[in-house]
Design a protein around this motif. Structure first.
Motif, mmCIF file in Angstrom:
data_model
loop_
_atom_site.group_PDB
_atom_site.id
_atom_site.type_symbol
_atom_site.label_atom_id
_atom_site.label_comp_id
_atom_site.label_asym_id
_atom_site.label_seq_id
_atom_site.Cartn_x
_atom_site.Cartn_y
_atom_site.Cartn_z
ATOM 1 N N VAL A 48 -9.801 1.543 4.809
ATOM 2 C CA VAL A 48 -9.869 0.257 5.508
ATOM 3 C C VAL A 48 -8.718 0.132 6.513
ATOM 4 O O VAL A 48 -8.924 -0.285 7.659
ATOM 5 N N TYR A 49 -7.518 0.510 6.101
ATOM 6 C CA TYR A 49 -6.389 0.407 7.028
ATOM 7 C C TYR A 49 -6.554 1.395 8.187
ATOM 8 O O TYR A 49 -6.207 1.085 9.332
ATOM 9 N N ALA A 50 -7.089 2.572 7.900
ATOM 10 C CA ALA A 50 -7.358 3.544 8.977
ATOM 11 C C ALA A 50 -8.370 2.956 9.962
ATOM 12 O O ALA A 50 -8.230 3.138 11.183
ATOM 13 N N TRP A 51 -9.382 2.253 9.431
ATOM 14 C CA TRP A 51 -10.352 1.588 10.313
ATOM 15 C C TRP A 51 -9.644 0.538 11.160
ATOM 16 O O TRP A 51 -9.898 0.429 12.364
ATOM 17 N N MET A 52 -8.774 -0.241 10.548
ATOM 18 C CA MET A 52 -8.057 -1.296 11.274
ATOM 19 C C MET A 52 -7.264 -0.719 12.443
ATOM 20 O O MET A 52 -7.260 -1.274 13.549
ATOM 21 N N LEU A 53 -6.586 0.396 12.212
ATOM 22 C CA LEU A 53 -5.801 1.031 13.281
ATOM 23 C C LEU A 53 -6.705 1.526 14.416
ATOM 24 O O LEU A 53 -6.378 1.346 15.601
ATOM 25 N N GLY B 221 -15.995 -5.142 3.596
ATOM 26 C CA GLY B 221 -16.375 -5.487 4.961
ATOM 27 C C GLY B 221 -15.430 -6.489 5.572
ATOM 28 O O GLY B 221 -14.498 -6.985 4.921
ATOM 29 N N ALA B 222 -15.672 -6.770 6.832
ATOM 30 C CA ALA B 222 -14.897 -7.771 7.553
ATOM 31 C C ALA B 222 -15.860 -8.707 8.262
ATOM 32 O O ALA B 222 -16.895 -8.272 8.774
ATOM 33 N N VAL B 223 -15.524 -9.981 8.261
ATOM 34 C CA VAL B 223 -16.291 -10.967 9.019
ATOM 35 C C VAL B 223 -15.413 -11.487 10.150
ATOM 36 O O VAL B 223 -14.182 -11.522 10.044
ATOM 37 N N ALA C 265 -15.231 2.561 15.211
ATOM 38 C CA ALA C 265 -14.166 2.857 14.248
ATOM 39 C C ALA C 265 -14.707 3.298 12.891
ATOM 40 O O ALA C 265 -13.949 3.820 12.062
ATOM 41 N N GLU C 266 -16.007 3.115 12.654
ATOM 42 C CA GLU C 266 -16.594 3.519 11.374
ATOM 43 C C GLU C 266 -16.488 5.026 11.146
ATOM 44 O O GLU C 266 -16.569 5.492 10.000
ATOM 45 N N SER C 267 -16.298 5.790 12.212
ATOM 46 C CA SER C 267 -16.222 7.250 12.054
ATOM 47 C C SER C 267 -15.072 7.658 11.136
ATOM 48 O O SER C 267 -15.154 8.679 10.438
ATOM 49 N N VAL C 268 -14.002 6.873 11.101
ATOM 50 C CA VAL C 268 -12.864 7.238 10.254
ATOM 51 C C VAL C 268 -13.203 7.105 8.776
ATOM 52 O O VAL C 268 -12.564 7.739 7.925
ATOM 53 N N ILE C 269 -14.207 6.273 8.448
ATOM 54 C CA ILE C 269 -14.591 6.085 7.050
ATOM 55 C C ILE C 269 -15.156 7.382 6.482
ATOM 56 O O ILE C 269 -14.829 7.784 5.360
ATOM 57 N N PHE C 270 -16.002 8.052 7.255
ATOM 58 C CA PHE C 270 -16.560 9.325 6.796
ATOM 59 C C PHE C 270 -15.446 10.354 6.565
ATOM 60 O O PHE C 270 -15.504 11.137 5.620
ATOM 61 N N ASP C 271 -14.427 10.334 7.435
ATOM 62 C CA ASP C 271 -13.302 11.252 7.261
ATOM 63 C C ASP C 271 -12.607 11.012 5.926
ATOM 64 O O ASP C 271 -12.225 11.956 5.224
ATOM 65 N N HIS C 272 -12.455 9.750 5.557
ATOM 66 C CA HIS C 272 -11.771 9.422 4.308
ATOM 67 C C HIS C 272 -12.638 9.706 3.084
ATOM 68 O O HIS C 272 -12.113 10.097 2.040
#
Length: 336
Positions: free
Chosen positions: A45-50, A243-245, A269-276
Protein backbone atom coordinates in the motif's frame (compact mmCIF):
# COMPACT_ATOMS: atom_id res chain seq x y z
CA UNK A 1 17.48 57.18 -20.80
CA UNK A 2 17.41 59.42 -17.70
CA UNK A 3 16.58 58.35 -14.13
CA UNK A 4 12.98 59.59 -14.40
CA UNK A 5 12.38 57.54 -17.56
CA UNK A 6 13.86 54.42 -15.97
CA UNK A 7 11.71 54.85 -12.87
CA UNK A 8 8.55 55.35 -14.92
CA UNK A 9 9.32 52.24 -17.00
CA UNK A 10 9.91 50.19 -13.88
CA UNK A 11 6.60 51.31 -12.37
CA UNK A 12 4.74 50.46 -15.56
CA UNK A 13 6.38 47.04 -15.69
CA UNK A 14 5.43 46.42 -12.06
CA UNK A 15 1.83 47.42 -12.71
CA UNK A 16 1.69 45.13 -15.71
CA UNK A 17 2.96 42.25 -13.57
CA UNK A 18 0.22 42.90 -11.01
CA UNK A 19 -2.71 43.25 -13.39
CA UNK A 20 -1.76 40.81 -16.15
CA UNK A 21 -2.90 37.19 -15.52
CA UNK A 22 -0.01 34.73 -15.34
CA UNK A 23 -0.41 31.25 -16.80
CA UNK A 24 2.77 30.15 -15.03
CA UNK A 25 1.14 30.31 -11.60
CA UNK A 26 -1.72 27.85 -12.06
CA UNK A 27 -3.94 26.88 -9.15
CA UNK A 28 -2.34 24.32 -6.87
CA UNK A 29 -4.48 21.78 -5.05
CA UNK A 30 -3.50 19.71 -2.04
CA UNK A 31 -4.46 16.03 -2.06
CA UNK A 32 -3.92 14.40 1.33
CA UNK A 33 -3.70 10.58 1.42
CA UNK A 34 -4.30 8.92 4.80
CA UNK A 35 -3.37 5.31 5.57
CA UNK A 36 -2.93 3.16 8.70
CA UNK A 37 0.15 1.33 7.43
CA UNK A 38 3.74 2.28 8.34
CA UNK A 39 5.89 4.22 5.83
CA UNK A 40 7.93 1.38 4.39
CA UNK A 41 8.23 0.41 0.73
CA UNK A 42 8.10 -3.22 1.84
CA UNK A 43 4.37 -2.62 2.29
CA UNK A 44 2.44 -2.76 -0.98
CA UNK A 45 0.00 0.00 0.00
CA UNK A 46 2.77 2.45 0.86
CA UNK A 47 4.59 1.55 -2.38
CA UNK A 48 1.34 2.33 -4.23
CA UNK A 49 1.08 5.66 -2.40
CA UNK A 50 4.60 6.65 -3.49
CA UNK A 51 3.93 5.68 -7.11
CA UNK A 52 0.61 7.56 -7.07
CA UNK A 53 2.23 10.68 -5.61
CA UNK A 54 4.96 10.71 -8.24
CA UNK A 55 2.56 10.04 -11.11
CA UNK A 56 -0.05 12.65 -10.17
CA UNK A 57 2.45 15.42 -9.47
CA UNK A 58 4.28 14.79 -12.75
CA UNK A 59 1.17 14.44 -14.91
CA UNK A 60 -0.48 17.53 -13.38
CA UNK A 61 2.71 19.60 -13.83
CA UNK A 62 2.69 20.29 -10.11
CA UNK A 63 -0.90 21.56 -9.99
CA UNK A 64 -1.74 18.80 -7.53
CA UNK A 65 0.43 18.50 -4.43
CA UNK A 66 0.02 14.95 -3.12
CA UNK A 67 0.81 14.69 0.58
CA UNK A 68 1.17 11.26 2.19
CA UNK A 69 0.13 10.59 5.79
CA UNK A 70 0.84 6.94 6.68
CA UNK A 71 0.77 5.43 10.20
CA UNK A 72 -2.60 6.99 11.13
CA UNK A 73 -1.18 10.53 11.19
CA UNK A 74 -4.60 11.95 10.24
CA UNK A 75 -6.50 9.75 12.69
CA UNK A 76 -7.40 6.15 13.35
CA UNK A 77 -9.90 4.19 11.29
CA UNK A 78 -12.84 4.64 10.99
CA UNK A 79 -12.45 8.38 11.74
CA UNK A 80 -10.12 8.78 8.74
CA UNK A 81 -12.70 7.11 6.51
CA UNK A 82 -15.37 9.51 7.78
CA UNK A 83 -12.98 12.38 7.08
CA UNK A 84 -13.07 11.61 3.34
CA UNK A 85 -16.86 11.64 3.35
CA UNK A 86 -16.82 15.01 5.15
CA UNK A 87 -14.14 16.41 2.85
CA UNK A 88 -11.50 17.07 5.52
CA UNK A 89 -9.29 14.39 3.91
CA UNK A 90 -9.15 13.90 0.15
CA UNK A 91 -8.19 10.19 0.10
CA UNK A 92 -8.15 7.51 2.78
CA UNK A 93 -6.94 3.89 2.70
CA UNK A 94 -8.56 1.13 4.71
CA UNK A 95 -9.19 -2.56 4.80
CA UNK A 96 -12.54 -2.93 3.04
CA UNK A 97 -14.64 -3.72 6.11
CA UNK A 98 -14.49 -0.15 7.41
CA UNK A 99 -15.88 1.30 4.15
CA UNK A 100 -19.22 -0.41 4.79
CA UNK A 101 -20.08 2.52 7.09
CA UNK A 102 -20.13 4.66 3.94
CA UNK A 103 -21.92 2.16 1.71
CA UNK A 104 -22.88 -1.45 2.58
CA UNK A 105 -22.06 -2.48 -0.99
CA UNK A 106 -18.34 -2.44 -0.11
CA UNK A 107 -18.73 -5.53 2.05
CA UNK A 108 -19.10 -7.85 -0.96
CA UNK A 109 -15.32 -7.54 -1.36
CA UNK A 110 -14.94 -9.49 1.91
CA UNK A 111 -16.59 -12.58 0.41
CA UNK A 112 -14.32 -15.61 0.46
CA UNK A 113 -14.20 -18.37 -2.14
CA UNK A 114 -14.14 -16.14 -5.24
CA UNK A 115 -10.49 -16.31 -6.20
CA UNK A 116 -7.68 -18.84 -6.56
CA UNK A 117 -4.74 -16.59 -5.66
CA UNK A 118 -3.93 -12.95 -4.84
CA UNK A 119 -2.87 -12.36 -8.45
CA UNK A 120 -6.14 -13.86 -9.72
CA UNK A 121 -8.08 -11.56 -7.38
CA UNK A 122 -6.16 -8.49 -8.60
CA UNK A 123 -6.85 -9.37 -12.23
CA UNK A 124 -10.56 -9.82 -11.52
CA UNK A 125 -10.79 -6.41 -9.83
CA UNK A 126 -9.13 -4.83 -12.86
CA UNK A 127 -11.71 -6.14 -15.33
CA UNK A 128 -13.84 -3.36 -16.90
CA UNK A 129 -17.08 -4.70 -15.44
CA UNK A 130 -15.55 -4.78 -11.94
CA UNK A 131 -14.25 -1.22 -12.25
CA UNK A 132 -17.61 0.02 -13.54
CA UNK A 133 -19.45 -1.58 -10.63
CA UNK A 134 -17.00 -0.30 -8.02
CA UNK A 135 -17.24 3.25 -9.38
CA UNK A 136 -20.85 3.30 -8.14
CA UNK A 137 -19.92 2.41 -4.55
CA UNK A 138 -20.09 5.24 -2.01
CA UNK A 139 -21.94 7.80 -4.13
CA UNK A 140 -24.50 8.64 -1.44
CA UNK A 141 -21.64 9.29 1.02
CA UNK A 142 -19.81 11.68 -1.30
CA UNK A 143 -16.95 9.31 -2.12
CA UNK A 144 -15.90 6.97 -4.89
CA UNK A 145 -13.32 4.18 -4.92
CA UNK A 146 -9.93 5.38 -6.10
CA UNK A 147 -8.20 2.00 -6.01
CA UNK A 148 -9.05 -1.51 -4.81
CA UNK A 149 -6.15 -3.94 -4.46
CA UNK A 150 -5.26 -7.28 -2.93
CA UNK A 151 -2.67 -7.13 -0.17
CA UNK A 152 -2.10 -10.90 -0.20
CA UNK A 153 -3.76 -14.04 1.08
CA UNK A 154 -5.56 -13.48 4.36
CA UNK A 155 -3.75 -14.59 7.50
CA UNK A 156 -4.50 -14.69 11.21
CA UNK A 157 -1.74 -13.74 13.64
CA UNK A 158 -2.12 -15.36 17.06
CA UNK A 159 -0.42 -15.89 20.38
CA UNK A 160 -1.02 -19.63 20.28
CA UNK A 161 -0.68 -21.70 17.07
CA UNK A 162 -3.79 -22.11 14.90
CA UNK A 163 -3.36 -25.23 12.79
CA UNK A 164 -6.92 -26.63 12.89
CA UNK A 165 -10.44 -25.26 12.79
CA UNK A 166 -10.86 -26.40 16.39
CA UNK A 167 -8.10 -23.98 17.44
CA UNK A 168 -10.41 -21.01 16.72
CA UNK A 169 -12.75 -21.99 19.54
CA UNK A 170 -12.87 -19.42 22.32
CA UNK A 171 -10.48 -16.96 20.68
CA UNK A 172 -11.14 -13.21 20.65
CA UNK A 173 -10.28 -12.32 17.05
CA UNK A 174 -9.83 -8.83 15.63
CA UNK A 175 -11.56 -8.21 12.31
CA UNK A 176 -11.21 -5.27 9.90
CA UNK A 177 -14.85 -4.22 10.36
CA UNK A 178 -18.06 -5.65 11.77
CA UNK A 179 -19.81 -6.84 8.60
CA UNK A 180 -21.43 -10.32 8.56
CA UNK A 181 -19.03 -11.66 5.92
CA UNK A 182 -16.20 -10.99 8.39
CA UNK A 183 -17.83 -11.91 11.67
CA UNK A 184 -20.17 -14.83 10.99
CA UNK A 185 -17.60 -17.29 9.56
CA UNK A 186 -15.40 -16.71 12.61
CA UNK A 187 -18.33 -17.12 14.97
CA UNK A 188 -19.26 -20.39 13.27
CA UNK A 189 -15.84 -21.73 14.20
CA UNK A 190 -16.34 -20.78 17.83
CA UNK A 191 -14.36 -17.51 17.86
CA UNK A 192 -15.55 -14.15 19.17
CA UNK A 193 -14.99 -11.53 16.44
CA UNK A 194 -14.09 -7.98 17.53
CA UNK A 195 -13.96 -5.09 15.04
CA UNK A 196 -10.81 -3.08 15.72
CA UNK A 197 -8.77 -0.44 13.84
CA UNK A 198 -5.34 -1.61 12.69
CA UNK A 199 -3.48 0.78 14.98
CA UNK A 200 -5.01 -0.89 18.04
CA UNK A 201 -4.04 -4.47 17.15
CA UNK A 202 -0.57 -4.62 18.72
CA UNK A 203 -1.72 -3.07 22.04
CA UNK A 204 -4.75 -5.38 21.94
CA UNK A 205 -2.54 -8.45 21.61
CA UNK A 206 -0.24 -7.19 24.36
CA UNK A 207 -3.04 -6.58 26.85
CA UNK A 208 -5.10 -9.65 26.01
CA UNK A 209 -8.02 -7.61 24.64
CA UNK A 210 -7.69 -9.94 21.64
CA UNK A 211 -5.98 -13.30 21.15
CA UNK A 212 -5.59 -13.08 17.38
CA UNK A 213 -6.09 -10.73 14.44
CA UNK A 214 -6.82 -11.16 10.73
CA UNK A 215 -4.72 -9.30 8.18
CA UNK A 216 -2.01 -9.92 5.55
CA UNK A 217 1.65 -10.90 5.72
CA UNK A 218 2.78 -7.43 4.63
CA UNK A 219 0.87 -5.76 7.45
CA UNK A 220 1.83 -8.17 10.24
CA UNK A 221 5.47 -7.67 9.25
CA UNK A 222 5.12 -3.92 8.86
CA UNK A 223 3.72 -3.59 12.39
CA UNK A 224 6.29 -6.08 13.79
CA UNK A 225 3.53 -8.19 15.30
CA UNK A 226 5.95 -11.07 15.83
CA UNK A 227 7.09 -9.14 18.90
CA UNK A 228 3.73 -9.85 20.58
CA UNK A 229 2.33 -12.91 18.74
CA UNK A 230 4.61 -15.47 17.09
CA UNK A 231 2.17 -17.45 14.92
CA UNK A 232 0.64 -16.58 11.56
CA UNK A 233 -1.74 -18.95 9.76
CA UNK A 234 -2.95 -18.67 6.17
CA UNK A 235 -6.75 -18.63 5.77
CA UNK A 236 -7.92 -20.76 2.81
CA UNK A 237 -9.87 -18.90 0.12
CA UNK A 238 -9.40 -15.51 1.81
CA UNK A 239 -7.63 -12.61 0.12
CA UNK A 240 -7.17 -9.32 1.92
CA UNK A 241 -8.80 -6.49 -0.03
CA UNK A 242 -7.72 -2.98 0.83
CA UNK A 243 -8.64 0.19 -0.96
CA UNK A 244 -8.80 3.94 -1.00
CA UNK A 245 -11.77 6.22 -1.51
CA UNK A 246 -11.57 9.79 -2.77
CA UNK A 247 -13.88 12.68 -1.93
CA UNK A 248 -16.05 13.38 -4.99
CA UNK A 249 -16.41 17.10 -4.19
CA UNK A 250 -12.61 17.36 -4.45
CA UNK A 251 -12.68 15.75 -7.91
CA UNK A 252 -15.35 18.24 -8.99
CA UNK A 253 -13.40 21.17 -7.56
CA UNK A 254 -10.20 20.40 -9.45
CA UNK A 255 -12.05 20.02 -12.75
CA UNK A 256 -12.42 17.14 -15.23
CA UNK A 257 -8.87 17.26 -16.63
CA UNK A 258 -7.12 17.03 -13.27
CA UNK A 259 -9.70 14.56 -11.96
CA UNK A 260 -8.94 12.30 -14.93
CA UNK A 261 -5.24 12.46 -14.03
CA UNK A 262 -5.96 11.43 -10.42
CA UNK A 263 -8.08 8.45 -11.49
CA UNK A 264 -5.68 7.39 -14.25
CA UNK A 265 -2.56 7.55 -12.09
CA UNK A 266 -4.34 5.54 -9.40
CA UNK A 267 -4.78 2.70 -11.90
CA UNK A 268 -1.23 2.99 -13.24
CA UNK A 269 0.18 2.66 -9.72
CA UNK A 270 -1.50 -0.74 -9.35
CA UNK A 271 1.47 -2.29 -11.17
CA UNK A 272 3.52 -2.09 -7.97
CA UNK A 273 1.01 -4.36 -6.21
CA UNK A 274 1.86 -7.28 -8.50
CA UNK A 275 5.55 -6.68 -7.76
CA UNK A 276 4.88 -6.99 -4.04
CA UNK A 277 2.67 -10.06 -4.36
CA UNK A 278 5.62 -11.80 -6.01
CA UNK A 279 7.64 -11.11 -2.86
CA UNK A 280 5.42 -13.19 -0.54
CA UNK A 281 8.22 -15.72 0.17
CA UNK A 282 10.36 -12.79 1.34
CA UNK A 283 7.55 -11.71 3.69
CA UNK A 284 7.42 -15.20 5.16
CA UNK A 285 11.21 -15.25 5.58
CA UNK A 286 11.07 -11.87 7.33
CA UNK A 287 8.42 -13.18 9.73
CA UNK A 288 10.49 -16.24 10.56
CA UNK A 289 13.64 -14.13 10.96
CA UNK A 290 11.74 -12.13 13.59
CA UNK A 291 11.12 -15.34 15.54
CA UNK A 292 7.66 -16.17 14.18
CA UNK A 293 6.34 -19.29 12.50
CA UNK A 294 4.20 -19.62 9.38
CA UNK A 295 1.40 -22.21 9.50
CA UNK A 296 -0.64 -23.70 6.66
CA UNK A 297 -3.61 -26.00 7.17
CA UNK A 298 -3.16 -29.53 5.86
CA UNK A 299 -5.54 -30.68 3.13
CA UNK A 300 -8.10 -32.12 5.57
CA UNK A 301 -8.20 -28.92 7.65
CA UNK A 302 -8.50 -26.77 4.53
CA UNK A 303 -11.57 -28.75 3.52
CA UNK A 304 -12.89 -28.51 7.07
CA UNK A 305 -12.39 -24.72 7.12
CA UNK A 306 -14.11 -24.20 3.76
CA UNK A 307 -16.97 -26.55 4.65
CA UNK A 308 -17.72 -24.28 7.62
CA UNK A 309 -17.17 -20.87 6.02
CA UNK A 310 -18.39 -21.21 2.40
CA UNK A 311 -22.04 -22.08 3.22
CA UNK A 312 -22.23 -19.07 5.57
CA UNK A 313 -20.84 -16.74 2.91
CA UNK A 314 -23.34 -18.08 0.35
CA UNK A 315 -26.23 -17.63 2.80
CA UNK A 316 -25.31 -14.03 3.60
CA UNK A 317 -24.95 -13.10 -0.07
CA UNK A 318 -28.14 -14.78 -1.23
CA UNK A 319 -30.15 -12.93 1.44
CA UNK A 320 -29.30 -9.55 -0.11
CA UNK A 321 -30.31 -8.92 -3.74
CA UNK A 322 -27.83 -6.07 -4.24
CA UNK A 323 -24.97 -8.06 -2.73
CA UNK A 324 -25.86 -11.08 -4.86
CA UNK A 325 -25.82 -8.90 -7.98
CA UNK A 326 -22.43 -7.41 -7.06
CA UNK A 327 -21.06 -10.85 -6.19
CA UNK A 328 -22.15 -12.17 -9.58
CA UNK A 329 -20.23 -9.38 -11.32
CA UNK A 330 -17.06 -10.30 -9.42
CA UNK A 331 -17.65 -14.00 -10.05
CA UNK A 332 -17.97 -13.38 -13.81
CA UNK A 333 -14.80 -11.26 -13.77
CA UNK A 334 -12.98 -14.03 -11.91
CA UNK A 335 -14.14 -16.59 -14.46
CA UNK A 336 -12.34 -14.64 -17.21
Amino acid sequence: MNIKTITTAALLAGAAAIFTPSHATAQEYVLKVSAPIPPTEKDSVYAWMLAFEKGVEASSNGQIDVQLFPANQLGQLPAAVEGVSMGTIEVSFSIIGFFSSLDPRFQVLDAGGLFDSPEHAMQALQQPESRAMLAEFGKSAGVRPLVMVIDGQGVIVSKNPISTVADFKGLKVRTGGATPLLTKPLAAMGAAPIAMPLGEVVPGLQTGTIDAATNSMAVVNGFKMADVAKNVTYLPGNYTTVGAVVNTAFLERIGPDLAAIVLDEAQKAESVIFDHLAKTPMQEAAWEAAGGQVIRFNDAEQENYLSVTNPIVAEIISANLQMQSDFDVLKAAAAK
